[in-house]
Design a protein around this motif. Structure first.
Motif, short mmCIF file in Angstrom:
data_model
loop_
_atom_site.label_atom_id
_atom_site.label_comp_id
_atom_site.label_asym_id
_atom_site.label_seq_id
_atom_site.Cartn_x
_atom_site.Cartn_y
_atom_site.Cartn_z
N LYS A 283 14.89 19.01 -16.23
CA LYS A 283 15.33 18.32 -15.03
C LYS A 283 14.29 18.39 -13.92
O LYS A 283 14.10 17.44 -13.16
CB LYS A 283 16.66 18.90 -14.55
CG LYS A 283 17.83 18.61 -15.48
CD LYS A 283 19.10 19.28 -14.99
CE LYS A 283 20.26 19.01 -15.93
NZ LYS A 283 21.50 19.72 -15.51
N VAL A 284 13.62 19.54 -13.81
CA VAL A 284 12.55 19.66 -12.82
C VAL A 284 11.43 18.68 -13.14
O VAL A 284 10.90 17.99 -12.26
CB VAL A 284 12.02 21.10 -12.77
CG1 VAL A 284 10.77 21.18 -11.88
CG2 VAL A 284 13.09 22.06 -12.23
N LEU B 34 5.19 21.37 -17.75
CA LEU B 34 5.60 22.51 -16.93
C LEU B 34 5.28 23.84 -17.58
O LEU B 34 5.10 24.86 -16.89
CB LEU B 34 7.09 22.44 -16.60
CG LEU B 34 7.44 21.70 -15.30
CD1 LEU B 34 7.02 20.24 -15.37
CD2 LEU B 34 8.92 21.81 -15.00
N TYR B 35 5.21 23.85 -18.93
CA TYR B 35 4.98 25.12 -19.60
C TYR B 35 3.57 25.66 -19.36
O TYR B 35 3.31 26.83 -19.63
CB TYR B 35 5.26 24.98 -21.10
CG TYR B 35 6.74 24.94 -21.41
CD1 TYR B 35 7.50 26.11 -21.38
CD2 TYR B 35 7.38 23.74 -21.69
CE1 TYR B 35 8.86 26.07 -21.64
CE2 TYR B 35 8.74 23.69 -21.95
CZ TYR B 35 9.47 24.86 -21.92
OH TYR B 35 10.83 24.83 -22.17
N ALA C 41 22.22 23.47 -12.50
CA ALA C 41 21.56 22.17 -12.39
C ALA C 41 20.06 22.27 -12.60
O ALA C 41 19.36 21.25 -12.57
CB ALA C 41 21.85 21.55 -11.02
N VAL C 42 19.55 23.48 -12.79
CA VAL C 42 18.11 23.69 -12.90
C VAL C 42 17.72 23.92 -14.36
O VAL C 42 18.27 24.79 -15.04
CB VAL C 42 17.66 24.90 -12.06
CG1 VAL C 42 16.15 25.14 -12.22
CG2 VAL C 42 18.01 24.69 -10.60
N ALA D 16 9.50 23.73 -5.42
CA ALA D 16 10.21 22.94 -4.42
C ALA D 16 11.24 22.03 -5.09
O ALA D 16 12.37 21.88 -4.60
CB ALA D 16 9.22 22.11 -3.60
N ALA D 17 10.87 21.42 -6.21
CA ALA D 17 11.80 20.57 -6.94
C ALA D 17 12.97 21.38 -7.49
O ALA D 17 14.12 20.94 -7.45
CB ALA D 17 11.08 19.84 -8.07
N ALA D 18 12.68 22.56 -8.02
CA ALA D 18 13.74 23.40 -8.57
C ALA D 18 14.71 23.87 -7.48
O ALA D 18 15.93 23.88 -7.69
CB ALA D 18 13.13 24.61 -9.28
N VAL D 19 14.19 24.25 -6.33
CA VAL D 19 15.03 24.67 -5.22
C VAL D 19 15.93 23.52 -4.78
O VAL D 19 17.13 23.70 -4.52
CB VAL D 19 14.17 25.19 -4.04
CG1 VAL D 19 15.02 25.34 -2.78
CG2 VAL D 19 13.53 26.52 -4.41
#
Length: 230
Positions: free
Chosen positions: A41-42, A53-54, A36-37, A23-26
């Motif tokens: 940044k996410v 995140l990994y 921008a992704v 949702a954050a990436a979208v």
């Protein structure tokens, strides 16, 4: 193992899951495009460290796959289409509408098929509507043909929208600005077919052009869809 098969890690402080990450990436992509992704940044948007995140996503390409599948949930028809033509028309129009909401989708259409659950559900709904209409190879070529049309048309439309923003000129502003040059070139007599198109052709909006072209492609597909031999 694909991202779809890999289990998520157990919950930790600052709870994360793939749903929140996607949702954050979208949201980032909707605001600034795919450039921008990034995982960094996410993570920043989620107030988490990038390394967190990994545990959920190994690469940015996996993140893009998840983002595309998230949008395919918007493309999935609300009910099973009544016939093959409606199914393919619905697929085309809903994909265009999703791309207008998420312009970055145009950059990821085509190529290898998406294997996420929503993407597979869209494919299943489409193929189910064509089941028994013709042999499977003909059905697959029909779907590929329609997909090639709407992918190209969507990319062209999104490219024009981006050009409008980049130049500050609408389609008609650009036509007016380019008019003197085009008029001079057509006056040379070297481009009679183009002159006829410019002076006699009807200017239509993107939605009308898309729908008309789609109907023509569906007409061509219909000529090839014959029942399989009994």
């Amino acid at each position: 193992m694909t991202v779809w098969d890999r289990p998520e890690p157990p919950a930790r402080p600052v709870p994360l899951d793939r749903e929140r990450i996607v949702a954050a990436a979208v949201a980032l992509a909707d605001e600034g495009g795919l450039e921008a992704v990034s995982l960094r940044k996410v993570a920043a948007r989620l107030n988490a460290g990038p390394m967190r995140l990994y545990g959920y996503i190994s690469t940015k390409e996996e993140l893009f796959d998840l983002m595309v599948d998230e949008v395919y949930a918007e493309i999935l028809p609300e009910e099973q289409p009544g016939d093959w033509r409606e199914a393919l028309r619905t697929l085309a129009h809903r994909t265009r509408q999703a791309a207008l909401r998420h312009e970055w989708l145009a950059d990821l259409l085509g190529g290898r098929p998406s294997l996420g659950p929503n993407s597979l559900a869209v494919t299943e709904a489409t193929l189910s509507a064509l089941d028994g209409i013709a042999d499977i190879d003909t059905v697959m070529r029909a779907v590929e043909t329609v997909s090639a049309y709407f992918t190209g048309a969507i990319r062209r439309e999104i490219a024009n929208l981006r050009a409008e923003r980049a130049t500050g000129l609408s389609k008609h502003d650009w036509q007016r600005a380019s008019g003197p040059h085009v008029t001079r070139m057509l006056a040379t007599g070297r481009f009679p077919a183009l002159a006829k198109a410019v002076y006699d052709g009807t200017d239509v909006d993107a939605e009308t052009s898309f729908a008309t072209g789609l109907d023509w492609v569906l007409d061509a597909v219909a000529a090839k869809l014959t029942p399989p031999p009994v």
